[in-house]
Motif scaffolding. Structure first.
Motif, PDB file in Angstrom:
ATOM      1  N   LEU A  20       4.478   7.822  -7.716  1.00  0.00           N
ATOM      2  CA  LEU A  20       4.437   6.426  -7.266  1.00  0.00           C
ATOM      3  C   LEU A  20       3.285   6.217  -6.275  1.00  0.00           C
ATOM      4  O   LEU A  20       2.609   5.179  -6.309  1.00  0.00           O
ATOM      5  N   GLU A  21       3.052   7.229  -5.429  1.00  0.00           N
ATOM      6  CA  GLU A  21       1.908   7.139  -4.496  1.00  0.00           C
ATOM      7  C   GLU A  21       0.592   6.997  -5.253  1.00  0.00           C
ATOM      8  O   GLU A  21      -0.272   6.223  -4.871  1.00  0.00           O
ATOM      9  N   GLN A  22       0.448   7.790  -6.332  1.00  0.00           N
ATOM     10  CA  GLN A  22      -0.784   7.715  -7.135  1.00  0.00           C
ATOM     11  C   GLN A  22      -0.986   6.315  -7.699  1.00  0.00           C
ATOM     12  O   GLN A  22      -2.079   5.773  -7.683  1.00  0.00           O
ATOM     13  N   VAL A  23       0.099   5.741  -8.255  1.00  0.00           N
ATOM     14  CA  VAL A  23      -0.023   4.397  -8.855  1.00  0.00           C
ATOM     15  C   VAL A  23      -0.437   3.391  -7.786  1.00  0.00           C
ATOM     16  O   VAL A  23      -1.390   2.616  -7.968  1.00  0.00           O
ATOM     17  N   ILE A  24       0.264   3.412  -6.647  1.00  0.00           N
ATOM     18  CA  ILE A  24       0.021   2.385  -5.633  1.00  0.00           C
ATOM     19  C   ILE A  24      -1.331   2.606  -4.945  1.00  0.00           C
ATOM     20  O   ILE A  24      -2.043   1.642  -4.622  1.00  0.00           O
ATOM     21  N   ALA A  25      -1.710   3.868  -4.738  1.00  0.00           N
ATOM     22  CA  ALA A  25      -2.993   4.144  -4.093  1.00  0.00           C
ATOM     23  C   ALA A  25      -4.135   3.527  -4.883  1.00  0.00           C
ATOM     24  O   ALA A  25      -4.986   2.813  -4.330  1.00  0.00           O
ATOM     25  N   GLU A  26      -4.138   3.764  -6.194  1.00  0.00           N
ATOM     26  CA  GLU A  26      -5.225   3.251  -7.025  1.00  0.00           C
ATOM     27  C   GLU A  26      -5.098   1.746  -7.217  1.00  0.00           C
ATOM     28  O   GLU A  26      -6.082   0.998  -7.123  1.00  0.00           O
ATOM     29  N   ALA A  27      -3.877   1.287  -7.474  1.00  0.00           N
ATOM     30  CA  ALA A  27      -3.674  -0.129  -7.783  1.00  0.00           C
ATOM     31  C   ALA A  27      -3.926  -1.005  -6.565  1.00  0.00           C
ATOM     32  O   ALA A  27      -4.446  -2.116  -6.693  1.00  0.00           O
ATOM     33  N   SER A  28      -3.578  -0.525  -5.381  1.00  0.00           N
ATOM     34  CA  SER A  28      -3.780  -1.355  -4.192  1.00  0.00           C
ATOM     35  C   SER A  28      -5.271  -1.498  -3.896  1.00  0.00           C
ATOM     36  O   SER A  28      -5.695  -2.430  -3.230  1.00  0.00           O
ATOM     37  N   ARG A  29      -6.063  -0.553  -4.418  1.00  0.00           N
ATOM     38  CA  ARG A  29      -7.501  -0.660  -4.251  1.00  0.00           C
ATOM     39  C   ARG A  29      -8.092  -1.625  -5.297  1.00  0.00           C
ATOM     40  O   ARG A  29      -8.929  -2.464  -4.979  1.00  0.00           O
ATOM     41  N   ARG A  30      -7.632  -1.512  -6.524  1.00  0.00           N
ATOM     42  CA  ARG A  30      -8.248  -2.264  -7.618  1.00  0.00           C
ATOM     43  C   ARG A  30      -7.606  -3.633  -7.826  1.00  0.00           C
ATOM     44  O   ARG A  30      -8.245  -4.529  -8.375  1.00  0.00           O
ATOM     45  N   ASP A  85       0.857  -1.189   0.000  1.00  0.00           N
ATOM     46  CA  ASP A  85       0.000   0.000   0.000  1.00  0.00           C
ATOM     47  C   ASP A  85       0.895   1.242   0.000  1.00  0.00           C
ATOM     48  O   ASP A  85       2.094   1.141  -0.238  1.00  0.00           O
ATOM     49  N   VAL A  86       0.308   2.412   0.288  1.00  0.00           N
ATOM     50  CA  VAL A  86       1.093   3.640   0.182  1.00  0.00           C
ATOM     51  C   VAL A  86       1.976   3.892   1.407  1.00  0.00           C
ATOM     52  O   VAL A  86       2.605   4.951   1.505  1.00  0.00           O
ATOM     53  N   SER A  87       2.048   2.938   2.311  1.00  0.00           N
ATOM     54  CA  SER A  87       2.863   3.151   3.516  1.00  0.00           C
ATOM     55  C   SER A  87       4.340   3.359   3.181  1.00  0.00           C
ATOM     56  O   SER A  87       5.088   3.928   3.961  1.00  0.00           O
TER      57      SER A  87
END
Lengths: 452, 452
Positions: free
Chosen positions: B259-269, B235-237
């Motif tokens: 990178l935060e944007q990618v992981i924030a969305e991807a970790s959700r989807r 996640d974004v941690s």
């Protein structure tokens, strides 16, 4: 549709053109599989020794060498172990059958759709990279004659499903021709075939001269050979005409019987498509019975778009031989003609049926939910990357031919708009589907042009 | 399933193995099209000048020469106009975009599935011919960042639909890394990336030495660079951990935000599939932002099966640049692993679902009528070529895994037999269909093995 390849002889397609090619490839695959042909691919390279084994020295071959090759690696052009790109799919298939004979169930039915390369002189403007689609049935030791009939019918069905003009599969038989020549006293049957092969190019008078000058035929022998080559029919009536020439020879009788079998069945199942044409010779030495060539009606100058034949021994493994019968479709030649003559075109250049728009940048993730719901029902969807003005988002769809745009309001309600008609209505991502004709890009044949 | 290729580095599949590969290719095509990617193919050859333009001198290239070349044709290895086989799909795609820019709608989304070749030394046993499946989105002048998120999600969906073990798409950002190195006073950012790229191979202690020996880093700088590379999270941690290192730099902040944007969305989807991994460097110079690498869990030694990234300028045409983001799946590498580990297999080696038998040789044409009726409903059918004893005809079907054989009695009545169960019952060619699972060869994943 008339752009020039940036490298002569290596055609490339725009996305919308590629959709037409994909349609052709999909139709061929589907047809071949419905008839039980299994797919294989072979590597792009063979050794030079393998490629030139069948004496195909007239084929221009592209040899490979490592750009950073070291001393001692094969690089000399005379080295039979040097790698080279295959120039057809028959030679690689023969090698594949021999190598894998222990793992294949014979008769082995395969289709193979791959690129091949010919190192033509650049200035001649001929294709140097193109796609072929081959079907063959290969037996272990023997192969029933019926496959010669079947393959003509499979090809007739495949070509009939393509957006191309009407076609004729012209069939002849090598045994018939060779037996006939022997029967009239011409023993150099390969020489006679080579002369007859020039009929369309130089005409019968010149062929008669060639037969006399080069093969020592008498005027009467030349006349008989030309008479045979002039016979063609859509039904088995050719057989009476051939017999009326009064030649007797065992090989000839066998070939005549075989050709009759092909035409009898084919004229019933594919009337007018598969015809007897006693002028068909086919240059390749390895054919031993039925031979096929195919022309598009009204586009005869394009040459044969699908050729093949029966061979007694495609390959041998010790004392084991693998006879077969096969045909090869010139896919690139067909696609070039379809595109240049506008015989068919794709209804849009992208798979996308729906563009999900963004009301604001934060709604991208919610828009992905809508897209995922639609994709779950097989609908191709793109999501806008930025919340530009709706007009700009709609223009994005319009430029690509995407028929539908999707809007989600702040209250979570959805509407979908057909940008061609302007119709807009409420829609539920869980159930909405586009009309069947908008689901995938359609390949529209211009029927009228095809059959004019 | 463990046969050796007859030419090292050029794998070929048996028909049953090819069905697995076809399944992989079909899944990829379907997924990419559902996401609005249009297909193109480029020619297999480029000029040597084009291939080496990006400075990719470490790639081994196969140069071409006509076997029957004449005097004056390009043949020297130093000639930039000499033709050579492409070693990836990125360089040809860049050329295609520039050449066809006037005919493409930007952002241009394309997928491309083709063979590529690398002239590896024969003795190393590496693949010299293999298939890649690439997706890219390319803009004209600029390209919204959101595509960096979208592409990771498309790949996660595509890989998730394949019969392969669990996977991790590891994401990093070049701006983050380069900005960080600058922020701690290491200006040779390419050099640092090269050292960090060796982490998995040589371990952190050796990399610390390299940074000090080769790049003149202080022990403190080396420690910080290694600390950054040790960070990873689902996640974004990761962002807090990175910020805790106390570095400030504008480029670094931009990259961290991306990178935060990618992981924030991807970790959700795609939870757990797309992870931040600050050790990912990617060797290629042209990446300028997001970079991706993918490993199969439990098969990390296989290397990356899907890699890519963001590039500011894939190609340029005068002052016009084409930024993009893309990923490339190593299809052959995946298929080899699927086959060697038995992750999946085809339920039969042929498309055929039904063999229509012959009671006598004269019934072949009637049998073709039955076959045509069945094919009209999408059922793949073969007709026996000879009226052998029924036992022999059934054995023919059995050897191929064809599940059903069809019998037509003299009175014209039909029966169909499931040769696995022995069940036989009356059937009408106009309406009978096999169970859905027998219609086409099924690719059965060995789920238990995949997730053990």
């Amino acid at each position: 549709m008339a752009r020039k390849a940036s490298l002569s002889g290596f055609p490339e397609w725009l996305p919308q053109e590629r959709l037409v090619e994909l349609h052709v490839l999909d139709v061929l695959r589907r047809t071949f599989e419905l008839h039980g042909f299994a797919n294989i691919e072979t590597r792009a390279v063979e050794t030079v020794g393998q490629l030139l084994r069948k004496g195909e020295i007239d084929k221009e071959v592209y040899a490979l060498s490592r750009l950073q090759a070291e001393e001692g690696e094969p690089a000399g052009k005379q080295d039979p172990n040097q790698l080279a790109l295959h120039f057809d799919l028959t030679v690689p298939f023969a090698r594949y059958v021999v190598e894998n004979a222990g793992h294949l169930a014979f008769p082995f039915r395969r289709y193979q759709i791959q690129k091949v390369w010919r190192g033509e002189r650049p200035q001649e403007g001929r294709a140097r990279e193109f796609t072929q689609a081959d079907i063959d049935v290969v037996g272990d030791g023997d192969l029933p004659f019926r496959y010669d009939v079947e393959l003509a019918l499979v090809i007739a069905e495949a070509l009939g499903a393509l957006p191309i003009p009407d076609f004729r599969i012209r069939v002849n038989n090598r045994k018939l021709a060779e037996g006939f020549y022997r029967g009239i006293g011409l023993e150099d049957t390969a020489g006679v075939l080579r002369s007859i092969d020039k009929l369309e190019k130089v005409g019968p008078a010149r062929v008669a001269e060639l037969l006399q000058e080069e093969l020592g035929a008498t005027p009467g022998q030349a006349e008989l050979a030309l008479k045979l080559a002039s016979i063609r029919s859509e039904d088995v009536s050719f057989a009476d005409e051939v017999r009326a020439l009064g030649v007797t020879n065992e090989l000839f009788e066998t070939g005549l019987d075989e050709l009759e079998q092909v035409i009898a069945e084919a004229s019933r199942r594919a009337p007018g498509k598969v015809i007897a044409d006693l002028s068909i010779a086919r240059g390749l030495d390895y054919y031993t019975g039925t031979v096929y060539e195919t022309v598009l009606v009204g586009h005869e100058q394009l040459g044969s778009i699908c050729s093949g034949g029966r061979y007694d021994s495609l390959a041998a493994k010790g004392s084991r031989t693998f006879p077969g019968v096969g045909l090869s479709i010139g896919v690139t030649r067909l696609v070039m003609r379809i595109l240049s003559q506008d015989f068919a075109e794709a209804s849009r250049s992208v798979p996308t049926a729906v563009l999900v728009t963004l009301a604001d940048d934060d709604s991208w993730s919610a828009a992905q939910d809508v897209a995922a719901a639609l994709r779950g029902r097989g609908i191709a969807v793109e999501v806008a990357a930025k919340a530009e003005k709706f007009g700009k988002q709609i223009k994005y769809a319009d430029r690509r031919g995407i028929p539908f745009v999707w809007f989600t309001a702040e209250d979570g309600s959805h509407e979908v708009k057909d940008i061609r008609s302007g119709d807009q209505s409420a829609a539920d991502p869980a159930v909405w589907t586009p009309p069947a004709e908008d689901l995938l890009p359609q390949i529209a044949s211009r029927g009228a042009m095809l059959h004019s």
